[in-house]
Scaffold this active site. Structure first.
Site, mmCIF file in Angstrom:
data_model
loop_
_atom_site.group_PDB
_atom_site.id
_atom_site.type_symbol
_atom_site.label_atom_id
_atom_site.label_comp_id
_atom_site.label_asym_id
_atom_site.label_seq_id
_atom_site.Cartn_x
_atom_site.Cartn_y
_atom_site.Cartn_z
ATOM 1 C CE1 TYR A 147 -28.168 -22.449 32.099
ATOM 2 C CE2 TYR A 147 -26.455 -22.014 30.639
ATOM 3 C CZ TYR A 147 -26.916 -22.163 31.713
ATOM 4 O OH TYR A 147 -25.936 -22.503 32.858
ATOM 5 C CG HIS A 153 -28.664 -27.856 34.137
ATOM 6 N ND1 HIS A 153 -29.360 -27.013 33.334
ATOM 7 C CD2 HIS A 153 -28.086 -27.044 35.029
ATOM 8 C CE1 HIS A 153 -28.808 -25.673 33.425
ATOM 9 N NE2 HIS A 153 -28.003 -25.699 34.400
#
Length: 275
Positions: free
Chosen positions: A43, A105
């Protein structure tokens, strides 16, 4: 192994929230009552998230121990020693000592290195860099593979879940195995806010459609992670747990996917890979 995490009823998703704006939203979220803040290496905002938390702690009197900060290990760092360095970098950028909750992730099964990443995370916990471990976008078979090499299950799995993709079977599997389930894109990226069935149910329950959907997650025992860049929406989302839904309403909301459940971007964890 650390004491099992107790999750709040929802958290703040932070994808696309960067810089001063991102830090400000995190700060406002903590003031509004949020105690779970979710970020990720990919991110590119771990620093902003850490800054927002520090500002909120200084301003509100909230104790650091009250907040769960989660981040995620990117796919390009699954192999050792790349994973070791990436975990250290995430901890440094967040700037709060040990990472409360670290997730893989995506499993990236074609690469076949997610068990190495898991081993690195277990070692990082032993070194005091991480407190709790989980995964994101893992299928049951991926979790069973982790279990076979470490005799330990992740504490949480973060999955794409929204009324167009309710994942009833996956949710039941995780709950049967004592694994908490977080929902990413819990509002379906806003695509559902004008759905006629949801609008009618929201009116019946004297609430907004977004709050209705978040209450649907909460009633199912899920932990939604809505993202917003609008401070006024933070409190509305947070208060959604006050909306009470019966089994029939939950089934009706889940039923809007009947015949055509779909992911938002065709990201099937059995095939999709993110680096």
């Amino acid at each position: 192994m650390s004491e099992t995490l107790t999750f709040p009823h929802l958290g703040l998703g932070t994808v696309y929230l960067r810089g001063e704006e991102g830090a400000g939203i995190v700060d406002s979220a903590i003031e509004a009552g949020y105690r779970l803040i979710d970020t990720a290496y990919n991110y590119e905002n771990e620093g902003a998230v850490g800054l927002g938390i520090r500002r909120a702690l200084a301003r509100t009197g909230v104790e650091r121990e009250e907040i769960i900060v989660s981040t995620k290990l990117a796919g390009r760092y699954h192999e050792r020693p790349l994973a070791d360095r990436a975990i250290e970098e995430s901890a440094a950028r967040l700037g709060h000592g040990a990472i409360d909750l670290l997730l893989i992730h995506w499993p990236n099964p074609k690469q076949g290195h997610f068990t190495e990443a898991w081993a690195a995370m277990l070692d990082a916990r032993e070194r005091g860099l991480v407190k709790h471990l989980g995964v994101s976008n893992f299928l049951p078979e991926h979790i069973e593979e982790l279990h076979s090499v470490s005799a330990e299950l992740p504490e949480v799995n973060q999955l794409e879940i929204h009324p167009m993709f309710p994942q009833d079977e996956a949710v039941a599997w995780h709950q049967d195995h004592g694994i908490a389930v977080e929902s990413w894109s819990p509002l379906g990226r806003g695509e559902l806010l004008n759905h006629p069935t949801l609008r009618a149910l929201a009116e019946e329950h004297h609430t907004g459609v977004a709050e209705l959907i978040l209450a649907w997650h909460h009633t199912r025992g899920l932990i939604p992670l809505p993202r917003t860049s609008h401070p006024e929406r933070l409190r509305d989302n947070f208060e959604a747990a006050r909306v009470t839904l019966d089994d029939t309403t939950v089934a009706t909301i889940s039923g809007i996917s009947e015949g055509h459940p779909h992911r938002l971007w065709d990201q099937d964890p059995a095939e999709y890979e993110e680096f």
